[in-house]
Design a protein around this motif. Structure first.
Motif, PDB file in Angstrom:
ATOM      1  N   ALA A   1       8.131  -5.077   4.522  1.00 29.80           N
ATOM      2  CA  ALA A   1       7.152  -5.573   5.489  1.00 29.80           C
ATOM      3  C   ALA A   1       5.993  -4.589   5.647  1.00 29.80           C
ATOM      4  O   ALA A   1       4.833  -4.993   5.802  1.00 29.80           O
ATOM      5  N   ASP A   2       6.286  -3.292   5.590  1.00 27.44           N
ATOM      6  CA  ASP A   2       5.229  -2.286   5.681  1.00 27.44           C
ATOM      7  C   ASP A   2       4.280  -2.391   4.490  1.00 27.44           C
ATOM      8  O   ASP A   2       3.052  -2.318   4.650  1.00 27.44           O
TER       9      ASP A   2
ATOM     10  N   GLU B   1       0.289  -3.271   4.641  1.00 25.38           N
ATOM     11  CA  GLU B   1      -0.634  -2.152   4.473  1.00 25.38           C
ATOM     12  C   GLU B   1      -1.402  -2.135   3.160  1.00 25.38           C
ATOM     13  O   GLU B   1      -2.517  -1.612   3.101  1.00 25.38           O
ATOM     14  N   LEU B   2      -0.822  -2.645   2.085  1.00 29.31           N
ATOM     15  CA  LEU B   2      -1.509  -2.594   0.795  1.00 29.31           C
ATOM     16  C   LEU B   2      -2.677  -3.567   0.766  1.00 29.31           C
ATOM     17  O   LEU B   2      -2.558  -4.699   1.235  1.00 29.31           O
ATOM     18  N   ASP B   3      -3.802  -3.128   0.193  1.00 33.09           N
ATOM     19  CA  ASP B   3      -4.919  -4.064   0.056  1.00 33.09           C
ATOM     20  C   ASP B   3      -4.634  -5.028  -1.089  1.00 33.09           C
ATOM     21  O   ASP B   3      -3.629  -4.905  -1.799  1.00 33.09           O
TER      22      ASP B   3
ATOM     23  N   LYS C   1      -4.377 -13.352   3.067  1.00 35.48           N
ATOM     24  CA  LYS C   1      -4.882 -14.403   3.950  1.00 35.48           C
ATOM     25  C   LYS C   1      -3.881 -14.713   5.049  1.00 35.48           C
ATOM     26  O   LYS C   1      -4.246 -14.818   6.237  1.00 35.48           O
ATOM     27  N   ALA C   2      -2.612 -14.839   4.676  1.00 38.08           N
ATOM     28  CA  ALA C   2      -1.578 -15.189   5.657  1.00 38.08           C
ATOM     29  C   ALA C   2      -1.379 -14.093   6.691  1.00 38.08           C
ATOM     30  O   ALA C   2      -1.203 -14.385   7.886  1.00 38.08           O
ATOM     31  N   ARG C   3      -1.399 -12.829   6.251  1.00 42.63           N
ATOM     32  CA  ARG C   3      -1.162 -11.743   7.211  1.00 42.63           C
ATOM     33  C   ARG C   3      -2.329 -11.591   8.173  1.00 42.63           C
ATOM     34  O   ARG C   3      -2.182 -10.984   9.238  1.00 42.63           O
ATOM     35  N   GLY C   4      -3.515 -12.126   7.806  1.00 45.84           N
ATOM     36  CA  GLY C   4      -4.655 -12.127   8.715  1.00 45.84           C
ATOM     37  C   GLY C   4      -4.459 -13.095   9.869  1.00 45.84           C
ATOM     38  O   GLY C   4      -5.107 -12.969  10.918  1.00 45.84           O
ATOM     39  N   GLU C   5      -3.564 -14.055   9.661  1.00 46.23           N
ATOM     40  CA  GLU C   5      -3.292 -15.046  10.700  1.00 46.23           C
ATOM     41  C   GLU C   5      -2.082 -14.656  11.542  1.00 46.23           C
ATOM     42  O   GLU C   5      -2.045 -14.924  12.741  1.00 46.23           O
TER      43      GLU C   5
ATOM     44  N   THR D   1      11.771 -12.681   5.548  1.00 43.90           N
ATOM     45  CA  THR D   1      11.888 -13.065   4.138  1.00 43.90           C
ATOM     46  C   THR D   1      11.464 -14.515   3.919  1.00 43.90           C
ATOM     47  O   THR D   1      10.849 -14.848   2.908  1.00 43.90           O
ATOM     48  N   SER D   2      11.798 -15.386   4.865  1.00 43.60           N
ATOM     49  CA  SER D   2      11.443 -16.798   4.725  1.00 43.60           C
ATOM     50  C   SER D   2       9.927 -16.994   4.738  1.00 43.60           C
ATOM     51  O   SER D   2       9.411 -17.860   4.026  1.00 43.60           O
ATOM     52  N   GLN D   3       9.217 -16.207   5.526  1.00 38.81           N
ATOM     53  CA  GLN D   3       7.764 -16.289   5.556  1.00 38.81           C
ATOM     54  C   GLN D   3       7.171 -15.959   4.193  1.00 38.81           C
ATOM     55  O   GLN D   3       6.323 -16.702   3.674  1.00 38.81           O
TER      56      GLN D   3
END
Length: 345
Positions: free
Chosen positions: A148-149, A153-155, A181-185, A191-193
């Protein structure tokens, strides 16, 4: 990869696992355990290889695992073998140091079974499996950054590189874009995400591996620094083995096998010489190949344990020449990430 290991690429984050030691017969044949010998199992898991080695000879064995739950579960085996087995919670790259501390060196044999433990896959809370919803963790030990980190964190450039270089995923750029894109929301913490995000980008035909398999594999390898650990463990075994001691390694995908193949090739090659420079240059071979090329499981094992189908075994015997001291193992590893704005592993 012994009981609890041996999970190949198509199972890298899959369903219920059968705890079967992979290529156990071949491992014992090439390791050739002997009475009074000192051995290291660098990937203990549920102790499949460990038990077989200790039953094959009246020897002593030091078993490593990064996972504290595996070490705790192994205490029953320690009692069963009445002082011949010691467990160490540590990375197997430290096997030479820890073996010396325990009075085990020089070693008569080292066995390494590379990959994720099937017990770890079965535990949803460990976050290895896309088939079980759980926290996006993937750490084999209990310290350091989680998957998750990395996802947070990675671009995009570095994330795509990780997925491509460690997962050999052709659609790595599209997956990285979708993740960013998804992590911006909303944060990606389950894991399911992640599996759902990847599945929207990668389409799989019926009967093919799950679309998220390679992405999960890449993140797991990055989180646990598995390839650099493997390269360092091979060098540690070279330093710890006595002349005539055996190194046996079982791998489950091409990235791992390539590292082992290239390491043993470099260590078993005679110094080069020519008519213009008759004096051979370079260190003498520190290993002699026992198995010419990779040994693969028999059809009977693959039929009984499908997870063995991608396994390859390579084995070599230590010569009486000193361990190589060049110290540069980076040539065995995939090219590093370009590292723009994100963190590189």
């Amino acid at each position: 990869m012994k009981t609890g290991h041996g999970v190949g690429p198509t199972d890298a984050a899959g369903g219920p696992a059968r705890h079967l030691p992979v290529m156990l017969r071949e491992v014992l044949t090439h390791l050739a355990p002997k009475d009074a010998g000192h051995y290291v199992d660098g990937t203990f898991g549920a102790g499949g290889y460990t038990s077989a080695i200790l039953k094959a000879a009246n020897c002593r064995l030091l078993a490593f695992d990064r996972d504290p739950t595996a070490i705790a579960a192994g205490e029953e085996l320690v009692r069963a073998f009445d002082g011949r087995l010691q467990l160490v919670q540590d990375r197997f790259s430290q096997l030479d140091v820890r073996a010396e501390e325990a009075g085990f060196t020089p070693l008569d044999g080292v066995v390494l079974d590379i990959g994720v433990s099937s017990m770890q896959l079965d535990q949803a809370e460990r976050g290895f499996s896309f088939r079980r919803d759980g926290p996006l963790d993937m750490r084999m030990g209990d310290t350091g950054p989680s998957a998750a980190d990395l996802v947070a964190e990675l671009d995009e450039v570095n994330l795509a590189h990780v997925i491509w270089s460690l997962g050999e995923e052709r659609q790595s750029r599209a997956i990285a874009r979708a993740i960013v894109k998804a992590r911006g929301e909303a944060p990606i913490t389950r894991t399911s995400q992640l599996a759902e995000i990847v599945s929207r980008v990668v389409w799989a035909k019926p009967g093919e591996m799950h679309p998220a398999t390679r992405t999960f594999q890449a993140l797991r390898i990055a989180v646990n620094e598995e390839l650099s650990e493997l390269a360092q463990a091979l060098a540690a075994a070279e330093r710890a083995l006595r002349p005539g001691g055996r190194l046996v390694v079982v791998t489950f995908h091409s990235l791992e096998d390539r590292i082992v193949k290239n390491f043993l090739a470099s260590r078993s090659k005679a110094p080069s010489a020519s008519r213009h420079m008759p004096q051979a240059e370079g260190p003498a071979p520190s290993f002699r190949l026992v198995a010419k090329g990779a040994v693969e499981p028999g059809s009977d094992e693959v039929a009984g344990n499908p997870r063995a189908r991608s396994a390859k075994l390579r084995a070599a015997e230590r010569t009486d020449q000193p361990a190589h001291t060049d110290g540069d193992l980076t040539g065995l590893l995939p090219a590093p990430s370009p590292q723009r704005n994100g963190r590189r592993r």
